[in-house]
Design a protein around this motif. Sequence first.
Motif, PDB file in Angstrom:
ATOM      1  N   HIS A   1       0.838  -1.202   0.000  1.00 59.87           N
ATOM      2  CA  HIS A   1       0.000   0.000   0.000  1.00 59.87           C
ATOM      3  C   HIS A   1       0.875   1.256   0.000  1.00 59.87           C
ATOM      4  CE1 HIS A   1      -4.116  -1.708   1.457  1.00 59.87           C
ATOM      5  NE2 HIS A   1      -3.663  -2.288   0.367  1.00 59.87           N
TER       6      HIS A   1
ATOM      7  N   GLU B   1       0.876   4.007   1.906  1.00 60.32           N
ATOM      8  CA  GLU B   1       1.375   4.439   3.214  1.00 60.32           C
ATOM      9  C   GLU B   1       2.502   3.513   3.680  1.00 60.32           C
ATOM     10  OE1 GLU B   1      -1.707   3.691   2.225  1.00 60.32           O
ATOM     11  OE2 GLU B   1      -3.233   4.755   3.381  1.00 60.32           O
TER      12      GLU B   1
ATOM     13  N   CYS C   1      -2.515  -0.584   7.210  1.00 64.46           N
ATOM     14  CA  CYS C   1      -1.671   0.609   7.370  1.00 64.46           C
ATOM     15  C   CYS C   1      -1.932   1.314   8.691  1.00 64.46           C
ATOM     16  CB  CYS C   1      -1.868   1.538   6.184  1.00 64.46           C
ATOM     17  SG  CYS C   1      -1.274   0.775   4.658  1.00 64.46           S
TER      18      CYS C   1
ATOM     19  N   CYS D   1      -6.013   2.107   5.648  1.00 62.39           N
ATOM     20  CA  CYS D   1      -6.862   0.927   5.819  1.00 62.39           C
ATOM     21  C   CYS D   1      -6.741   0.351   7.228  1.00 62.39           C
ATOM     22  CB  CYS D   1      -6.506  -0.145   4.790  1.00 62.39           C
ATOM     23  SG  CYS D   1      -4.845  -0.836   4.975  1.00 62.39           S
TER      24      CYS D   1
HETATM   25 ZN    ZN Z   1      -3.210   0.150   3.676  1.00 64.85          ZN
END
Ligand code: ZN
Length: 176
Positions: A60, A62, A107, A97
């Motif tokens: 992801h 982040e 994250c 998320c």
């Molecule tokens: Zn994430």
Amino acid sequence: MVKLDLASNDHQGYMRLALTLATSSPLLPTNFRVGALLLDPSTNTVLSTGYTLELPGNTHAEQCCLAKLAAAHNLPEERVAEVLPPETVLYTTVEPCAERLSGNLPCVERILRTRRAEGEQGQRLGIKRVYVGVKEPQTFVGENKGRTRLEAEGVEVVLVEGLEEEILKVAKAGHE
Ligand code: ZN
Ligand code: HJL
């Protein structure tokens, strides 16, 4: 590290930069295209950038930001807090998320992990504020509890208004 010609309170400017990063993410139906960056507002320095699937594996935006900064200091992502300046903030086009369909570490947990570290004087380290461009759409996990969970743990979440439409267009490109 990149010093930019943006004022440290130009939140839309930094969000736009995160949005530009998101456009580098591949088009896939299985996730969103998100961009993120870590900023030290005390010096206006972008410490790290990331976008969805930038690093190998199912990564992801982040997560890439944190992992890249850690790697630049020869640290594993788990120890990135040790090299975060005290005021560091995170910008991300989509709310971090709290749950992933893949079962990978969300994250939100990666962000909260930076807060559990202690500095040499016993001070609390880590990311204290997250700027978010849009709430996560319900496509994959329904209602994402990212914002709620961060706030419950004392991380401020600030919605940066004005780029929602563009952010969602980039995030969802590749879904049909
Ligand atoms: Zn994430
Ligand atoms: C955020 C990202 C990204 C998502 N959200 N904030 N940054 N891809 O870089 C959230 C979405 C998950 C799905 C699928 N997307 O990505 O809920 O396969 O992508 O672990 O739940 O999970 P995986």
